[in-house]
Design a protein around this motif. Structure first.
Motif, PDB file in Angstrom:
ATOM      1  N   PRO A  95       8.886   6.104  15.255  1.00  0.00           N
ATOM      2  CA  PRO A  95       9.801   6.313  16.389  1.00  0.00           C
ATOM      3  C   PRO A  95       9.071   6.124  17.713  1.00  0.00           C
ATOM      4  O   PRO A  95       7.933   6.564  17.864  1.00  0.00           O
ATOM      5  N   GLY A  96       9.730   5.480  18.658  1.00  0.00           N
ATOM      6  CA  GLY A  96       9.169   5.330  20.000  1.00  0.00           C
ATOM      7  C   GLY A  96       8.281   4.122  20.200  1.00  0.00           C
ATOM      8  O   GLY A  96       7.865   3.841  21.318  1.00  0.00           O
ATOM      9  N   THR A  97       7.971   3.399  19.135  1.00  0.00           N
ATOM     10  CA  THR A  97       7.087   2.237  19.293  1.00  0.00           C
ATOM     11  C   THR A  97       7.893   1.012  19.747  1.00  0.00           C
ATOM     12  O   THR A  97       9.089   0.924  19.494  1.00  0.00           O
ATOM     13  N   LEU A  98       7.201   0.092  20.412  1.00  0.00           N
ATOM     14  CA  LEU A  98       7.863  -1.070  20.993  1.00  0.00           C
ATOM     15  C   LEU A  98       7.056  -2.336  20.703  1.00  0.00           C
ATOM     16  O   LEU A  98       5.832  -2.277  20.569  1.00  0.00           O
TER      17      LEU A  98
ATOM     18  N   CYS B  74       7.209  11.415  22.086  1.00  0.00           N
ATOM     19  CA  CYS B  74       6.224  11.672  21.042  1.00  0.00           C
ATOM     20  C   CYS B  74       5.022  12.399  21.640  1.00  0.00           C
ATOM     21  O   CYS B  74       4.499  12.011  22.684  1.00  0.00           O
TER      22      CYS B  74
ATOM     23  N   GLY C  74       6.777   5.365  23.182  1.00  0.00           N
ATOM     24  CA  GLY C  74       6.687   6.740  22.689  1.00  0.00           C
ATOM     25  C   GLY C  74       7.905   7.584  22.969  1.00  0.00           C
ATOM     26  O   GLY C  74       7.948   8.762  22.632  1.00  0.00           O
ATOM     27  N   MET C  75       8.887   6.990  23.617  1.00  0.00           N
ATOM     28  CA  MET C  75      10.152   7.672  23.901  1.00  0.00           C
ATOM     29  C   MET C  75      11.133   7.178  22.841  1.00  0.00           C
ATOM     30  O   MET C  75      11.426   5.986  22.777  1.00  0.00           O
ATOM     31  N   ILE C  76      11.605   8.059  21.998  1.00  0.00           N
ATOM     32  CA  ILE C  76      12.394   7.611  20.852  1.00  0.00           C
ATOM     33  C   ILE C  76      13.684   6.945  21.331  1.00  0.00           C
ATOM     34  O   ILE C  76      14.417   7.503  22.143  1.00  0.00           O
ATOM     35  N   ALA C  77      13.903   5.737  20.838  1.00  0.00           N
ATOM     36  CA  ALA C  77      14.981   4.902  21.368  1.00  0.00           C
ATOM     37  C   ALA C  77      16.352   5.373  20.914  1.00  0.00           C
ATOM     38  O   ALA C  77      16.569   5.687  19.752  1.00  0.00           O
TER      39      ALA C  77
END
Lengths: 478, 482
Positions: free
Chosen positions: A45-48, B80, B199-202
């Protein structure tokens, strides 16, 4: 009825970037499972994603090599489907705006004629991971090392008309991507994979028949077999008055048959939409010029140069340039020994036969280009005959050392001392009076008999030209 | 000392009035005392907070302190945080210990901030009342029978309820501004791309943006100054220098041209809220601004367009929660399909499932053009409306929400009523513009928020305007029960 085969190919080429398409993980083959999967590859989660510019450069390089339109603005899309080896639950690909547009590839057919095959498009996308079934009896393991490796999917127009043409196309494609340095082309490691869309139609019919997609055929040999059995299957169905179903089929090499994987009617709806985590790739003319400047000499041009520079036949030039490393090897040999024709013969002949037998690429040749040139030089300076050279070559392959050391160790140096050869000839003439009579009576065929005897007596070491000259003069001198 | 903001605490730490450990302990005590009722925190990290505070005190003793050194804050549980559970308000991630820090978290950590814990939120930020959280609803500190707004309801309640001086938050359709409005806080949603999303949950990638919930505009300026900036790990973050927001706070507002959209003062707006907003606008006139009515012609399409685009992106963003690599996995799956279906069926709450279904439908073959493509065209028209408006005015002002905080449970049965909560804020996300909500009045003992929208990357101006208003008024100083 006479049937016509229609084939379109989708070739997946793994690009030889050091890191993945959207993450910094290594793309090296064969590492321990999941040791090349970082936060993004695991889809935490949160990775791009961050686009690997090298992959774009390689795609553009390919596009320029096949004369394609380069998309000035290409867009990544998400292709949605669930599978454990697809960690994000979608594959990032390009649907509407691929980096490479329409281009073409010229293939050479068996009869020496050429045919231009259209390339519809080529787009960048991520490879999937692998499911591991063997190690875990009741479970499935997931290895994400390969997940995210950049692929260039190259789609051809349905312009191939036989399995042989399909193979010629694939071989040319393989040659090209290795020339361009955009892939190692190692098919055993999956660096080039192919899906074939195959259909048949009555000869003369303009409309295409219903096609089946044959998945994941990973060697030239299997492509030909898979297409041929699929064509036969479809013709059988049509001649029975039935209809071919549009579906995905898998080729089973052991049974040499294709079988249904899934029907297209119940196929996934991939729900493509533009990837919002990435900006469109903007490719300007300056970038294209920069990439164009890095294009290497391509096979067709190289073959032409070989014909002119080395005075080789069109056939020899094509065979030598099909494969980048073969051409390079040949040029190294020529540079060292200065005889193009002999170099070509040896590279295409004994060396290629030896590599084929051992299933080795020329990069792993047991005889280096320098070593081969060394041996050819001994032919050129008459130290050995072409015939003896074959013996020397076999010893070189066996690792017995350089041509010079083998010649010395085995005493293979050619006898060029006229006196020594004359002695042998005199003895033979003296003991074969009947044949001498025949020759002198005009039966010139027996000349070869004398040559053979001299060769035998000298254990092959006598210089053939000198044998001819001396024999002729002694036989005719009454 | 608990009704202080970042700037107050920073000054007290400098003067030695108290140490970081002392202020941190005071907030931890407050949390222990009141979080049970407010439910603002999902996770409290006392040991880590005190260790960070002690380290900050040492940094200060060695003379290397920055403005933020030793200031305690809370993070919305969408960011996160390495080694700390990052749940995103969902059962799906109840067991997820993030192995890395979000860029926002990392930047604040590097600035010396102390993390008190992780705040409650609507599940995957999908909600406008903080009632969709797996961890239960958050209560509004002004009146505990009311919602705090959402999705950053935990951050808003924590700051408003004095459990922390400031908190990070995120805004996809109004999730910072609406809770700010309901809880009497300053909440800024920066321009899309101003703050890294790594790190910011989409939830919805093209709309999500991180910001702050603070007591004052000055605090927001300090905190955003640390959070903002280009991040090579986020390709959609923008490579523009971050201005010194604090340096511009006191610029006079003479000549400021304020636009008020006709559509935001129309049917649906509670008259008593309108009175407060008009009074606030009058305050700006006193500060030298001029007011002009403008029209955002397509604003009435914004909620509809948003509820196609955001769920569409969410439907793909949430596909990674499949029970394979992390997060919730159902018990004893019989096969792959069973694992997918039950893990997702049991791991996600009702609102998340509803939006995944809406999004999946909008993207499916045969509907894509009618929904997704159409919505993107509308989005463009909405952006064009703003671009046009900004040729005539410098900022746009209006109510953040048509009303004040509503009772818990009032809208949970009616998704559409809940979706209409963001009627004034959603267009700003669709256009990618910066927006701020500031306290601008009270109705029946409840705060009213004024929304100010600026041009792309005009955060400095928004903070300046908000700060000048706060210098002239006292609404932001009101606290629950005071």
């Amino acid at each position: 009825m006479e049937w016509e085969t229609v084939i379109g190919l989708e070739v997946h080429v793994q690009l030889a970037t050091a890191s993945k398409l959207f993450s910094g993980s290594s793309t090296r083959f064969g590492a321990e499972p999941n040791t090349q999967a970082n936060l993004f590859d695991l889809a935490l989660p949160g990775t791009l994603p961050v686009l690997n510019g090298k992959a774009v450069e390689m795609a553009v390089k390919f596009g320029l090599a096949v004369g394609a339109e380069i998309g000035h603005k290409s867009v990544f899309d998400r292709k949605n489907y669930f599978y454990p080896d697809s960690p994000k639950g979608y594959q990032t690909s390009q649907l509407e705006f691929p980096t490479v547009g329409k281009g073409s590839l010229t293939i050479t057919l068996d009869d020496g004629t050429t045919k231009v095959i259209g390339i519809t498009r080529a787009h960048l996308e991520e490879d999937a991971g692998k499911s591991l079934h063997e190690e875990f009896p009741t479970e499935t393991g997931i290895d994400l090392n390969r997940a995210g490796t950049p692929l260039l999917e190259i789609v051809s127009e349905p312009e191939l008309r036989s399995a042989k043409e399909a193979v010629a196309y694939l071989k040319k494609m393989h040659s090209l991507i290795v020339y361009l340095g955009i892939s190692d082309g190692d098919m055993s490691q999956g660096s080039m994979r192919c899906d074939a869309n195959v259909s048949v139609r009555p000869k003369g019919e303009a409309k295409f028949g219903t096609r089946a997609e044959i998945k994941n055929i990973n060697s030239f040999r299997f492509v030909e077999k898979a297409i041929n059995v699929e064509v036969a299957r479809q013709i059988d169905i049509l001649e029975d008055g039935s209809k071919v179903k549009q579906e995905t089929r898998l080729y089973d090499a052991d049974k040499n048959e294709t079988r249904s994987m899934r029907s297209k009617e119940v196929a996934n709806d991939y729900r493509y939409f533009p990837e919002p985590d990435l900006l469109p790739i903007v490719i300007d003319d300056a970038f294209i010029s920069k990439i164009r400047a890095t294009l290497p000499e391509l096979p067709d041009v190289k073959a032409l140069r070989f014909q002119i520079q080395y005075e080789l036949s069109a056939y020899d030039a094509t065979v030598l340039t099909n494969e980048f490393h073969t051409a390079a090897f040949f040029e190294e040999v020529v540079a060292a020994c200065q005889d193009a024709k002999l170099s070509a013969n040896w590279v295409m002949g004994d060396l290629q036969a030896c590599l084929n037998k051992a299933e080795l690429s020329i990069q792993r040749s047991p005889v280096s280009s320098t070593a081969l040139a060394g041996m050819i030089s001994r032919i050129l300076d008459n130290t050995i005959s072409s015939k003896i050279a074959k013996t020397v070559f076999v010893a070189m392959v066996a690792g017995e050392g350089s041509a010079d050391s083998i010649i010395a160790a085995k005493g293979l140096k050619q006898i060029t001392d006229t006196g020594a050869i004359e002695l042998i000839v005199d003895a033979i003439i003296a003991t074969n009076t009947k044949q001498v009579e025949q020759y002198r009576a005009g039966e010139e065929k027996v000349f070869a008999f004398f040559v053979g005897l001299v060769m035998k007596e000298s254990r092959g070491k006598a210089n053939p030209n000198q044998i001819n000259l001396i024999l002729k003069s002694k036989l005719t001198a009454k | 000392m608990l009704n202080q903001g970042i700037a107050d605490i920073a000054r007290a730490l400098v003067s030695g009035e108290y140490s970081s450990v002392e202020i941190t302990q005071a907030y931890l005590d407050q949390i222990a005392l009141h979080n049970g009722e407010l439910n603002a925190f999902i996770t409290v990290t006392p040991e880590q907070a005190l260790a960070q505070a002690a380290a900050a005190d040492q940094v200060r003793a060695s003379g290397n302190a920055g403005v933020f050194t030793g200031v305690p804050i809370a993070h919305k549980d969408i960011f996160c945080t390495a080694g700390v559970r990052t749940s995103c308000g969902s059962r799906m991630l109840d067991n997820f210990i993030a192995p890395y820090n979000a860029t926002v978290v990392e930047k604040l950590l590097n600035a010396g901030a102390v993390m008190l814990g992780k705040t409650n939120m609507d599940e995957f930020a999908m909600g406008s009342s903080n009632e969709t959280s797996y961890y239960g609803p958050v209560k509004n500190p002004w009146n505990r029978t009311l919602v705090p707004g959402g999705s950053s309801g935990g951050s808003a309640a924590a700051v408003s309820g004095q459990l922390c001086p400031a908190a990070t938050a995120t805004d996809t359709g109004g999730s910072i501004r609406q809770p700010a409005s309901f809880c009497g806080l300053t909440g800024i949603k920066p321009t899309y791309g101003r703050v890294s999303r790594w790190g910011m949950i989409a939830f919805a990638s093209s709309l999500d943006q991180a910001g702050t919930l603070t007591r004052t505009a000055e605090d927001a300026a300090i905190m955003l100054g640390i959070m903002a900036g280009f991040d090579p790990k986020d390709s959609t973050s923008v490579d523009l220098p971050v201005p010194d927001y604090c340096a511009q706070l006191n610029k006079p507002l003479h000549g400021l041209r304020i636009g008020i959209p006709r559509q935001h003062f129309a049917q649906g707006l509670k008259p008593e809220v309108e009175i407060q907003i008009r009074a606030a606008l009058h305050e700006f006139e006193k500060l030298g601004a001029t007011i002009k009515e403008i029209s955002l012609d397509n604003s009435h399409y914004s909620v509809a367009a948003y509820y196609v685009i955001a769920p569409a992106e969410a439907s793909a963003n949430l596909s990674r929660y499949d029970g394979v690599r992390f997060g919730y996995r159902c018990a004893k799956p019989v096969d792959l399909e069973d694992m997918y279906k039950r893990s997702r069926g049991e791991g996600f709450g009702a609102e998340v499932k509803r939006r995944i279904m809406i999004g999946t439908y909008a993207l499916s073959a045969g509907y894509y053009d009618a929904y997704y493509i159409k919505a993107q065209k509308v989005r463009r028209l909405i952006k064009d409306d703003f671009v046009h408006a900004f040729t005539e005015v410098d900022v746009i002002m209006g109510p953040t929400s048509p009303h004040t905080a509503f009772p818990l449970g009032a809208k949970t049965k009616d998704p559409v009523a809940m979706y209409l909560e963001d009627i004034y804020t959603i267009a700003v996300n669709l256009a990618g513009l910066p927006g701020i909500s500031i306290p601008a009045g009270m109705v029946n003992g409840l705060p009213v928020g004024l929304q100010i929208v600026g041009r792309d990357f005009d955060e400095a101006k928004l903070l300046n305007i908000a700060h000048m208003f706060q210098q002239a008024t006292a609404w932001h100083l009101l606290t629950p029960g005071a």
